[in-house]
Enzyme design. Structure first.
Site, PDB file in Angstrom:
ATOM      1  N   ASP A 147       0.806  -1.225   0.000  1.00 39.33           N
ATOM      2  CA  ASP A 147       0.000   0.000   0.000  1.00 39.33           C
ATOM      3  C   ASP A 147       0.840   1.278   0.000  1.00 39.33           C
ATOM      4  O   ASP A 147       0.295   2.381   0.093  1.00 39.33           O
ATOM      5  CB  ASP A 147      -0.948   0.006   1.206  1.00 39.33           C
ATOM      6  CG  ASP A 147      -2.093  -0.972   1.016  1.00 39.33           C
ATOM      7  OD1 ASP A 147      -2.598  -1.061  -0.111  1.00 39.33           O
ATOM      8  OD2 ASP A 147      -2.465  -1.648   1.989  1.00 39.33           O
TER       9      ASP A 147
ATOM     10  N   ASP B  15      -6.647  -4.330  -5.495  1.00 36.98           N
ATOM     11  CA  ASP B  15      -6.314  -2.993  -4.999  1.00 36.98           C
ATOM     12  C   ASP B  15      -4.895  -2.569  -5.382  1.00 36.98           C
ATOM     13  O   ASP B  15      -4.580  -1.391  -5.503  1.00 36.98           O
ATOM     14  CB  ASP B  15      -6.418  -2.924  -3.472  1.00 36.98           C
ATOM     15  CG  ASP B  15      -7.541  -3.748  -2.888  1.00 36.98           C
ATOM     16  OD1 ASP B  15      -7.897  -4.774  -3.490  1.00 36.98           O
ATOM     17  OD2 ASP B  15      -8.057  -3.378  -1.829  1.00 36.98           O
TER      18      ASP B  15
HETATM   19  N1  GLY Z   1      -7.168  -1.584  -0.083  1.00 37.76           N
HETATM   20  C1  GLY Z   1      -8.132  -2.000   0.848  1.00 37.76           C
HETATM   21  C2  GLY Z   1      -9.511  -1.602   0.520  1.00 37.76           C
HETATM   22  O1  GLY Z   1      -9.862  -1.215  -0.566  1.00 37.76           O
HETATM   23  O2  GLY Z   1     -10.321  -1.702   1.408  1.00 37.76           O
END
Ligand code: GLY
Length: 425
Positions: free
Chosen positions: A144, A202
């Site tokens: 992330d 994601d």
């Molecule tokens: N990246 C985690 C979400 O979209 O909740």
């Protein structure tokens, strides 16, 4: 007589020009930007000095409600994951530290609010909260990093460039680079869980940091792994109808170990935000590479979203396959990400107008009292009614900092396409 005729003709021409082009009503944008700016400044003031960032609002959930939405019985539930708020905390603002995956969104939202309004107080707060994230440059424990650093420092670089910002972004990209596995052709998403090498959809959103750092440094290695990651994901994450799985885990040789969900209704359902990450991510890939494979793919995903989201206001339920009842939560964050992605896609696709029209509809819905906070309410967040992770009993029908971020980004893209500024509103 002749002079009078000329004057009359000119007056009529002026009148008919006025009638043909009535001024478009942008008061909804002015209202949203004014509310957002006030909410953000107040939040920045209240959170100041804690070393933390606003993330959402603490909520508790009834197990029966979760089971009804998941169409499962409670025996299949990992109740230990379902963290209930500490006594007295329900309804209060939930903060996160700089290592949380959402830490970049509040500074990034401040940057957009500053850019859209020109308010220097927002700029000062944006810089302050961005600087808080400086230690993230030494962190490698998650994929992330793109969300965290590109949304904060990436916007800082656009709006208030300096050499330190570029260094933070380059160091972060190096740490993201280390998570890439060449036998698999992907960047590893998570370090927790029982998966061998989990990759979540994601992760497409972290590629923009890599593209940016390749441009900044002139070293193509970051872009190269972004492209490989996008291609491997395109091959394995998508079903024939262009919906996607949330998690694909790989064996060491690159074969697929498992396809699952973590935040959707079930493994084969279409989790709303996952579909939004996909269309946004492949649109970015086309912007950065010019490869029309990505453009075609993004259009297919966009068409699928526009076909499958059946709500009247185009703000999806949290999962396309969730049972639709009056209690089914929406996900405003998925709507905001989709709107932002489709606005960019509208500038690239041959039939872009349909994406623009859909995004405009989403933005007007989000800017209505059904989703936009009333000033001074909603614990300082801009939008209401997002869903973080329903199967984990977390952040359901609540504000989320990333809903606010992509909403502001979408407003920015919308205003740019309409060629309007705050002063025109
Ligand atoms: N990246 C985690 C979400 O979209 O909740």
């Amino acid at each position: 007589m002749k002079k009078n005729l000329v004057i009359l003709t000119l007056a009529l021409a002026g009148l008919s020009a006025c009638q043909k082009t009535p001024k478009e009503d942008y008061s909804w944008i002015k209202n949203s930007l004014d509310i957002a700016s006030a909410q953000l400044l107040e939040t920045a003031r209240e959170v100041d000095g804690t070393g933390m960032l606003p993330r959402s609002i603490y909520m508790g959930y009834d197990m029966d409600f979760l089971c009804r939405q998941l169409e499962r019985d409670s025996a299949t539930f990992m109740d230990s994951l379902r963290a209930q708020p500490a006594p007295g905390m329900a309804g209060k603002r939930r903060l996160c530290n700089v290592y949380d995956w959402t830490s970049g969104f509040f500074p990034g939202t401040l940057w957009y609010a500053y850019e859209l309004t020109g308010n220097d107080s927002l700029k000062a707060e944006a810089a302050k909260y961005t600087n808080l994230l400086n230690p993230v440059r030494y962190y490698g424990g998650t994929h992330d990093l793109g969300f965290m650093i590109n949304c904060s420092y990436g916007n800082a670089l656009r709006l208030a460039p300096n050499d330190t910002i570029a260094a933070v972004m380059a160091e972060t990209a190096d740490n993201l680079y280390k998570r890439y596995n060449d036998s698999i052709g992907c960047i590893r998403s998570w370090d927790f869980g029982t998966w061998n090498f989990p990759v979540i959809i994601d992760n497409m959103m972290n590629l923009d940091l890599l593209f940016a750092v390749s441009k900044m440094t002139g070293d193509s290695k970051y872009k190269d792994i972004a492209v490989k990651h996008a291609n491997t994901t395109m091959n394995n994450h998508f079903r024939p109808d262009y919906t996607c799985w949330h998690v694909v885990s790989y064996n060491g040789d690159g074969t697929v170990e498992r396809k699952q969900t973590h935040q959707g209704k079930n493994d084969d359902s279409s989790w709303a935000r996952g579909q939004a990450w996909a269309v946004y991510g492949y649109t970015s890939c086309f912007r950065e590479t010019g490869d029309s494979t990505y453009l075609d793919f993004a259009c297919h995903v966009a068409d699928m979203i526009m076909d499958k989201v059946k709500t009247e206001d185009a703000v999806p339920y949290w999962d396309y396959d969730a049972p639709v009842t009056p209690e089914t939560p929406r996900d405003a964050s998925a709507a905001a990400v989709t709107a932002s992605g489709l606005l960019e896609l509208s500038t690239m696709a041959a039939d872009g107008q349909k994406y623009f029209d859909y995004a405009e509809k989403v933005l007007k819905s989000l800017s209505s009292p059904a989703y936009l906070a009333k000033p001074g309410e909603n614990e300082g967040f801009v939008l209401m009614h997002s869903t973080g992770s329903l199967p984990n009993g977390s952040e359901i029908d609540t504000p989320l900092n990333y809903a606010d971020y992509y909403y502001m980004e979408a407003l920015k893209r919308y205003m740019d396409l309409k060629k309007i500024t705050y002063k025109d509103l």
